[in-house]
Write an enzyme that holds these catalytic residues in place. Sequence first.
Site, PDB file in Angstrom:
ATOM      1  N   GLU A   1       4.911 -39.911  10.262  1.00 37.56           N
ATOM      2  CA  GLU A   1       5.836 -40.670  11.107  1.00 37.56           C
ATOM      3  C   GLU A   1       7.211 -40.013  11.105  1.00 37.56           C
ATOM      4  OE1 GLU A   1       8.807 -44.131  11.582  1.00 37.56           O
ATOM      5  OE2 GLU A   1       8.546 -42.751   9.901  1.00 37.56           O
TER       6      GLU A   1
ATOM      7  N   ASP B   1      11.435 -40.369  13.257  1.00 37.35           N
ATOM      8  CA  ASP B   1      12.303 -41.208  14.085  1.00 37.35           C
ATOM      9  C   ASP B   1      13.095 -40.361  15.071  1.00 37.35           C
ATOM     10  OD1 ASP B   1      12.017 -43.774  12.368  1.00 37.35           O
ATOM     11  OD2 ASP B   1      12.561 -42.212  10.923  1.00 37.35           O
TER      12      ASP B   1
HETATM   13 MG    MG Z   1      10.625 -44.979  11.313  1.00 34.60          MG
END
Ligand code: MG
Length: 252
Positions: A57, A59
């Site tokens: 993951e 951002d």
């Molecule tokens: Mg995140």
Amino acid sequence: MTKKITFFALLWLAVFSVSQAQVKVVAHRGYWKVAGSAQNSLAAFAKADSIGAFGSEFDVWMTADGKLVVNHDGTFKGVSMEKGTLSEIRKIRLDNGEQLPTLDEYLKSMLNKPNTRVVLEMKSLSNLSREDEAAQKIVKALKKYKLLNRTDIIAFSINACLAFKKLLPDTKIYYLDGDLSPRKIKNLGLAGIDYSMNALRQHPEWVEESHKLGLEVNVWTVNKEEDMKYFIELGVDIITTDQPEELQKLLR
Ligand code: MG
């Protein structure tokens, strides 16, 4: 009698190990708790890939001049990701010495790591039109690198989720904010819920409800062994963690 007990013990073990095997491990902000890595660094994606995590993951923010960068904090080392320009943000060094990556660099680094799923979080931006613009630019970048077939998108902003859904009807999009029931998520056409441990502990029934609706359940950020065990037994599909190797060990 003993045979019966042995049979049920084996059955339980079989069922339990099947349910465990199904849980997928996503490295939260990449695998950064190892030497040479840092949150959301190129190294963090590479380390997640090197341990065979299901996904990694990261951002994404959009800068004041409309460029996409990979970082978690809205303000990092004194610079705002939304108010700063790309050139200001690119001066930042991550804790492992890497230059703060652009989305372009980040996606490019994945091309020789085809086995790790791309879990892209778009951060909530200061207004909805900026979110729509960022979603369009993210989709364009994913298409450029032909990564759509292994990308999942996650967001706290329902506006962002729906913007992506419109652009990418076949991509899995998960909502993060924890306040919508599986029924509502299903009605919005999203792939599932990606909720915090607290949100899911308040609604453990949402796991089964999601599955009945054909949705998937991801939970974050699960770092303690007792919590990992709780959510494995609850039957979630994906666990997002800062401790991907510990979770893998537990699942083995
Ligand atoms: Mg995140």
